[in-house]
Write an enzyme that holds these catalytic residues in place. Structure first.
Site, PDB file in Angstrom:
ATOM      1  N   PHE A 187     -21.006 -41.827  49.523  1.00 47.96           N
ATOM      2  CA  PHE A 187     -20.846 -40.768  48.419  1.00 47.96           C
ATOM      3  C   PHE A 187     -21.245 -40.414  47.087  1.00 47.96           C
ATOM      4  CE2 PHE A 187     -17.837 -39.583  45.123  1.00 47.96           C
ATOM      5  CZ  PHE A 187     -17.209 -38.727  45.502  1.00 47.96           C
ATOM      6  N   SER A 227     -20.791 -41.439  33.758  1.00 54.85           N
ATOM      7  CA  SER A 227     -19.613 -41.307  32.862  1.00 54.85           C
ATOM      8  C   SER A 227     -19.339 -39.261  33.251  1.00 54.85           C
ATOM      9  CB  SER A 227     -19.011 -41.654  31.957  1.00 54.85           C
ATOM     10  OG  SER A 227     -19.428 -43.222  32.067  1.00 54.85           O
ATOM     11  N   GLU A 248     -16.929 -45.935  40.230  1.00 53.36           N
ATOM     12  CA  GLU A 248     -15.701 -44.885  40.200  1.00 53.36           C
ATOM     13  C   GLU A 248     -14.767 -44.353  39.762  1.00 53.36           C
ATOM     14  OE1 GLU A 248     -13.501 -44.587  43.740  1.00 53.36           O
ATOM     15  OE2 GLU A 248     -15.385 -46.019  45.355  1.00 53.36           O
TER      16      GLU A 248
HETATM   17  N1  CAA Z   1      -8.229 -33.610  40.701  1.00 55.50           N
HETATM   18  C1  CAA Z   1      -8.955 -32.186  40.701  1.00 55.50           C
HETATM   19  N2  CAA Z   1      -9.782 -32.025  39.812  1.00 55.50           N
HETATM   20  C2  CAA Z   1     -10.230 -32.086  38.842  1.00 55.50           C
HETATM   21  C3  CAA Z   1      -9.696 -33.464  38.783  1.00 55.50           C
HETATM   22  C4  CAA Z   1      -8.348 -34.025  39.447  1.00 55.50           C
HETATM   23  N3  CAA Z   1      -8.593 -35.157  39.095  1.00 55.50           N
HETATM   24  N4  CAA Z   1     -10.492 -34.254  37.807  1.00 55.50           N
HETATM   25  C5  CAA Z   1     -10.815 -32.970  36.417  1.00 55.50           C
HETATM   26  N5  CAA Z   1     -10.990 -31.913  37.518  1.00 55.50           N
HETATM   27  C6  CAA Z   1     -11.177 -30.665  37.446  1.00 55.50           C
HETATM   28  C7  CAA Z   1     -10.756 -29.721  36.450  1.00 55.50           C
HETATM   29  O1  CAA Z   1      -9.232 -29.187  36.412  1.00 55.50           O
HETATM   30  C8  CAA Z   1     -11.743 -28.463  35.690  1.00 55.50           C
HETATM   31  O2  CAA Z   1     -11.333 -27.942  36.611  1.00 55.50           O
HETATM   32  P1  CAA Z   1     -11.598 -25.997  35.529  1.00 55.50           P
HETATM   33  O3  CAA Z   1     -12.159 -25.896  35.441  1.00 55.50           O
HETATM   34  O4  CAA Z   1     -11.667 -25.317  36.979  1.00 55.50           O
HETATM   35  O5  CAA Z   1     -10.059 -26.002  35.100  1.00 55.50           O
HETATM   36  C9  CAA Z   1     -12.827 -29.848  36.013  1.00 55.50           C
HETATM   37  O6  CAA Z   1     -12.651 -30.614  37.081  1.00 55.50           O
HETATM   38  C10 CAA Z   1     -13.824 -30.008  35.020  1.00 55.50           C
HETATM   39  O7  CAA Z   1     -13.230 -30.845  34.585  1.00 55.50           O
HETATM   40  P2  CAA Z   1     -12.535 -31.532  33.209  1.00 55.50           P
HETATM   41  O8  CAA Z   1     -12.822 -30.237  32.483  1.00 55.50           O
HETATM   42  O9  CAA Z   1     -12.216 -32.250  32.973  1.00 55.50           O
HETATM   43  O10 CAA Z   1     -14.305 -31.813  32.742  1.00 55.50           O
HETATM   44  P3  CAA Z   1     -14.708 -32.898  32.040  1.00 55.50           P
HETATM   45  O11 CAA Z   1     -16.403 -32.863  32.219  1.00 55.50           O
HETATM   46  O12 CAA Z   1     -14.330 -32.718  30.626  1.00 55.50           O
HETATM   47  O13 CAA Z   1     -14.551 -34.617  32.654  1.00 55.50           O
HETATM   48  C11 CAA Z   1     -14.513 -36.497  33.803  1.00 55.50           C
HETATM   49  C12 CAA Z   1     -14.588 -34.682  33.557  1.00 55.50           C
HETATM   50  C13 CAA Z   1     -13.202 -37.146  34.369  1.00 55.50           C
HETATM   51  C14 CAA Z   1     -14.751 -36.935  32.604  1.00 55.50           C
HETATM   52  C15 CAA Z   1     -14.944 -36.938  35.507  1.00 55.50           C
HETATM   53  O14 CAA Z   1     -17.079 -36.385  35.321  1.00 55.50           O
HETATM   54  C16 CAA Z   1     -15.445 -38.127  35.545  1.00 55.50           C
HETATM   55  O15 CAA Z   1     -14.269 -38.456  36.167  1.00 55.50           O
HETATM   56  N6  CAA Z   1     -16.223 -38.704  35.386  1.00 55.50           N
HETATM   57  C17 CAA Z   1     -16.336 -40.501  35.914  1.00 55.50           C
HETATM   58  C18 CAA Z   1     -17.613 -39.842  37.102  1.00 55.50           C
HETATM   59  C19 CAA Z   1     -16.721 -41.071  38.279  1.00 55.50           C
HETATM   60  O16 CAA Z   1     -15.967 -42.001  38.584  1.00 55.50           O
HETATM   61  N7  CAA Z   1     -17.888 -41.369  39.124  1.00 55.50           N
HETATM   62  C20 CAA Z   1     -17.724 -42.841  40.020  1.00 55.50           C
HETATM   63  C21 CAA Z   1     -19.271 -42.549  40.282  1.00 55.50           C
HETATM   64  S1  CAA Z   1     -18.589 -43.153  42.386  1.00 55.50           S
HETATM   65  C22 CAA Z   1     -18.956 -44.521  42.181  1.00 55.50           C
HETATM   66  O17 CAA Z   1     -18.539 -45.405  41.890  1.00 55.50           O
HETATM   67  C23 CAA Z   1     -18.351 -44.806  44.323  1.00 55.50           C
HETATM   68  C24 CAA Z   1     -18.969 -46.610  43.794  1.00 55.50           C
HETATM   69  O18 CAA Z   1     -20.607 -46.606  44.461  1.00 55.50           O
HETATM   70  C25 CAA Z   1     -18.210 -47.089  44.702  1.00 55.50           C
END
Ligand code: CAA
Length: 395
Positions: free
Chosen positions: A123, A132, A363
């Site tokens: 992924f 983040s 994640e």
């Molecule tokens: N489900 C569906 N849609 C979602 C959602 C969810 N859980 N969370 C956010 N969205 C949508 C929002 O509704 C928004 O859509 P619209 O503009 O159409 O309304 C859009 O996504 C953007 O969301 P935000 O406005 O909330 O964006 P943001 O920048 O303020 O915040 C965040 C987003 C929550 C910080 C996000 O960037 C995030 O989760 N960051 C962390 C990233 C992460 O988890 N990375 C992990 C990498 S993978 C990994 O680690 C795998 C591995 O190796 C083990």
């Protein structure tokens, strides 16, 4: 309210426990020292059906519920959290997303092989400057008519060098910000894909974590997941489920360290009695058992909500945040209970302590989990509480 497992869930838990004790435990210290990918162990996990547990049998999966997946993750993580993360990424971040949003052609071509573990998936969201802040994708997928031209670098990719299938998030329309992002299915041997060296990590050392470079990679349009611009929401929804898997990994790490500390404290004597009979140690065990049980409830509940088709974004974030903090705190305590022995490899708890740290980071860091929880609270969408009343009715 039932706190018991079904016969099938119990059988999955036992199978995973036997596998972990018999097949993973013997070489786990050596694989950690050598940072050696567990090729043979992953093959066995595939044979046991652990690589595509929740995928429908129609596509080669086990057709199981999320709770069964969590139980298997917990047992495997007690012994070998490296194997657990390989399994978790394949199950929740790759197979789940493909089954939920893939076309029939994508499912036949990719999911059938990923669900059986013949192929491993990765992924690819994080970038050197977008961890983040995942909406700030610099990787681009330029629209060239019948295909996208993919360029960019992804960082810290679990299963980086071993995955045949990459789910890659990339920006097609920067002016639309996150709404311009697409998720593309890329094969690791396509021209322009370069896998970086394996990272030398503090913990989960046997799993392979790499950067991946994409240079002018031609990705057919039919390899885009869902409609144009859905790539970011796809990533967020997929991560909601992924976080349940990592929460289960953290729970298993904490429980594994606790089980070892308990056994050791009953055997080791000091001042004429087992150290477990000294209040200083007994109270540590009491705190560990209580907090691990609380983490278990949050993790199982998040899985249950997902299985019921109820909202689980905040519940998954709570489970991941709490269980990973418990894992970090109590692996440190497990080392302390073991005293000097805890600091050497053969007692396993120092490794579990090192492995625990990443569960607070990947994640979504625990700071991001708090953000997700807080936003859900403020939107009045915290979760469906345990006793069935809708949050809106009680707020
Ligand atoms: N489900 C569906 N849609 C979602 C959602 C969810 N859980 N969370 C956010 N969205 C949508 C929002 O509704 C928004 O859509 P619209 O503009 O159409 O309304 C859009 O996504 C953007 O969301 P935000 O406005 O909330 O964006 P943001 O920048 O303020 O915040 C965040 C987003 C929550 C910080 C996000 O960037 C995030 O989760 N960051 C962390 C990233 C992460 O988890 N990375 C992990 C990498 S993978 C990994 O680690 C795998 C591995 O190796 C083990």
């Amino acid at each position: 309210m039932y706190f018991s497992l079904t016969e099938e869930q119990q059988a999955v838990k036992e199978a995973a426990r036997d596998f972990a004790q018999n097949e993973l435990l013997p070489g786990v210290i050596e694989r950690d020292i050598k940072a050696e990918f567990p090729t043979e162990q992953v093959r066995m996990m595939a044979e046991l059906g652990f690589m595509g547990m929740m995928v429908s049998p129609e596509y080669g999966g086990g057709g199981m519920d999320t709770l069964s997946y969590v139980l298997a993750m917990e047992e495997i993580s007690k012994v070998d959290p490296s194997c657990a993360v390989i399994m978790s990424v394949n199950n929740s971040l790759v197979c789940w997303g493909l089954e939920a949003y893939g076309t029939e052609e994508q499912k036949q071509k990719y999911l059938t092989k990923l669900a059986t573990g013949e192929w491993i998936g990765s992924f690819c969201l994080s970038e050197p400057e977008a961890g983040s802040d995942a909406t700030s994708q610099r990787t681009t997928a330029e629209d060239r008519g019948d295909h996208y031209l993919l360029n960019g670098t992804k960082n810290w990719i679990t299963n980086g060098s071993t995955s045949k299938v990459h789910l890659v998030m990339a920006q097609t329309h920067p002016e639309l910000r996150h709404r311009g992002i697409n998720t593309l299915i890329v094969e690791s041997d396509w021209p322009g894909v370069t896998i970086g060296p394996k990272e030398d990590k503090l913990g989960i050392r046997a799993s392979d974590t790499c950067s991946i470079m994409y240079q002018d990679v031609v990705v057919p349009k039919k390899n885009r997941i869902a409609e144009e611009g859905f790539g970011f929401k796809f990533a967020m929804q997929t991560l909601d489920g992924g976080r349940i898997g990592i929460a289960a990994q953290a729970l298993g790490i904490a429980a594994g360290a606790y089980e070892r500390a308990l056994v050791y404290s009953k055997e080791r004597k000091a001042f004429g009695k087992p150290i477990s009979a000294h209040q200083a140690i007994a109270f540590k065990l009491a705190d560990m058992a209580t907090e691990i049980e609380a983490a278990r409830m949050l993790v199982y509940r998040a899985a249950w909500l997902k299985d019921q088709g109820l909202p689980y974004s905040a519940a998954a974030a709570m489970a991941k945040m709490f269980a990973s903090d418990v894992a970090m705190r109590h692996t440190v305590e497990a080392v302390q209970i073991h005293g000097g022995y805890g600091y050497v490899r053969e007692y396993h708890v120092e490794r579990l302590m090192r492995d625990a740290k990443i569960t607070q980071i990947y994640e979504g860091t625990n700071e991001i989990q708090r953000l997700v929880i807080a936003r859900n609270i403020l939107k009045g969408q915290l979760y469906v509480p345990l006793f069935g009343a809708a949050w809106e009715q009680t707020a």
